[in-house]
Design a protein around this motif. Structure first.
Motif, PDB file in Angstrom:
ATOM      1  N   PHE A   1       0.829  -1.203   0.000  1.00 43.31           N
ATOM      2  CA  PHE A   1       0.000   0.000   0.000  1.00 43.31           C
ATOM      3  C   PHE A   1       0.868   1.260   0.000  1.00 43.31           C
ATOM      4  N   LEU A   2       1.916   1.270   0.816  1.00 42.71           N
ATOM      5  CA  LEU A   2       2.782   2.447   0.917  1.00 42.71           C
ATOM      6  C   LEU A   2       3.559   2.701  -0.373  1.00 42.71           C
ATOM      7  N   ILE A   3       3.936   1.634  -1.068  1.00 41.75           N
ATOM      8  CA  ILE A   3       4.639   1.782  -2.349  1.00 41.75           C
ATOM      9  C   ILE A   3       3.735   2.469  -3.374  1.00 41.75           C
ATOM     10  N   VAL A   4       2.486   1.994  -3.457  1.00 41.16           N
ATOM     11  CA  VAL A   4       1.528   2.581  -4.403  1.00 41.16           C
ATOM     12  C   VAL A   4       1.195   4.022  -4.007  1.00 41.16           C
ATOM     13  N   TYR A   5       0.926   4.241  -2.733  1.00 43.97           N
ATOM     14  CA  TYR A   5       0.560   5.571  -2.258  1.00 43.97           C
ATOM     15  C   TYR A   5       1.727   6.546  -2.406  1.00 43.97           C
ATOM     16  N   GLY A   6       2.941   6.073  -2.138  1.00 42.81           N
ATOM     17  CA  GLY A   6       4.131   6.910  -2.304  1.00 42.81           C
ATOM     18  C   GLY A   6       4.350   7.271  -3.762  1.00 42.81           C
ATOM     19  N   ALA A   7       4.096   6.307  -4.669  1.00 43.58           N
ATOM     20  CA  ALA A   7       4.261   6.547  -6.099  1.00 43.58           C
ATOM     21  C   ALA A   7       3.324   7.655  -6.574  1.00 43.58           C
TER      22      ALA A   7
ATOM     23  N   ALA B   1       8.064   1.638   3.670  1.00 41.85           N
ATOM     24  CA  ALA B   1       7.837   0.394   2.936  1.00 41.85           C
ATOM     25  C   ALA B   1       9.115  -0.462   2.890  1.00 41.85           C
ATOM     26  N   VAL B   2      10.250   0.191   2.620  1.00 37.57           N
ATOM     27  CA  VAL B   2      11.525  -0.528   2.578  1.00 37.57           C
ATOM     28  C   VAL B   2      11.869  -1.108   3.939  1.00 37.57           C
ATOM     29  N   SER B   3      11.630  -0.318   4.999  1.00 35.89           N
ATOM     30  CA  SER B   3      11.936  -0.796   6.354  1.00 35.89           C
ATOM     31  C   SER B   3      11.070  -1.988   6.731  1.00 35.89           C
ATOM     32  N   LEU B   4       9.881  -2.098   6.134  1.00 34.39           N
ATOM     33  CA  LEU B   4       8.995  -3.238   6.416  1.00 34.39           C
ATOM     34  C   LEU B   4       9.460  -4.496   5.695  1.00 34.39           C
ATOM     35  N   LEU B   5      10.122  -4.314   4.554  1.00 32.28           N
ATOM     36  CA  LEU B   5      10.489  -5.464   3.722  1.00 32.28           C
ATOM     37  C   LEU B   5      11.875  -6.026   4.002  1.00 32.28           C
TER      38      LEU B   5
END
Length: 199
Positions: free
Chosen positions: A79-85, A194-198
């Motif tokens: 979700f954060l990747i899409v929202y950040g994009a 998002a990166v910190s979650l992955l």
């Protein structure tokens, strides 16, 4: 009891003031002056439920079932990747000077769904409010609810202050460049989380 409330307030405030996805969202909506009350209310109520869950012992359930956090971690990252994009797109999109009247109005239900997603799909929220606050509250035997009341008060005070104080920055955001910079910074925050979650 006063000590428990004070400590709960300080712990809650120290955890919530960090710049995160939820805070960035509230800040931007505060600048746009769109449905600020309802967004702040949803954030504060969500935090209240999470804090109460932690104090009432749900932290132990989360520790016993780490799969819940893992599922939330990957769903939240996506979700954060899409929202950040989307924010990066807006930061590079050419636009005229953003007067208050020219800011696109968003549907309340759409904004509340985004707000709920930013809150409930973020495992950092569970770790901070449920696990950490729940664990610290055990130091106040018999006064756990007073500790929770302090943490909840901090949450309500912070979100409504952030949402409504944002309008003081409004003169800066009469320029389109300011909105582009804000969108870019929000995109960075979203992707960093998002990166910190992955990893």
């Amino acid at each position: 009891m006063l000590n428990a409330v004070t400590q709960g307030f300080l712990v809650g405030l120290s955890l919530i003031v960090a710049i995160g996805a939820q805070n960035a969202f509230v800040l931007k909506q505060g600048l746009k002056k769109q449905h600020i009350f309802w967004i702040c209310l949803v954030c504060a109520l969500s935090d209240s439920l999470l804090i109460l869950s932690g104090v009432l012992g749900f932290a132990q359930i989360m520790i016993q079932y780490p799969a819940v956090v893992q599922i939330s971690k990957f769903a939240g990252a996506l979700f954060l990747i899409v929202y950040g994009a989307q924010h990066f797109y807006h930061s590079f999109k050419h636009s005229a000077v953003m007067q208050e009247s020219s800011i696109q109005k968003q549907n309340l239900s759409e904004l509340l769904l985004i707000c709920l997603a930013l809150t409930w799909l973020n495992p950092h929220v569970y770790l901070d409010t449920v696990v950490l606050i729940g664990t610290v509250s055990t130091q106040f035997a018999g006064q756990e609810m007073a500790f929770a009341a302090g943490a909840i008060t901090a949450s309500w005070l912070f979100f409504f202050s952030l949402g409504y104080a944002a309008r003081w920055l409004q003169p800066v955001f009469t320029h389109s460049e300011a909105w582009k910079i804000l969108d870019f910074l929000i995109g960075v925050v979203m992707w960093s989380i998002a990166v910190s979650l992955l990893i």
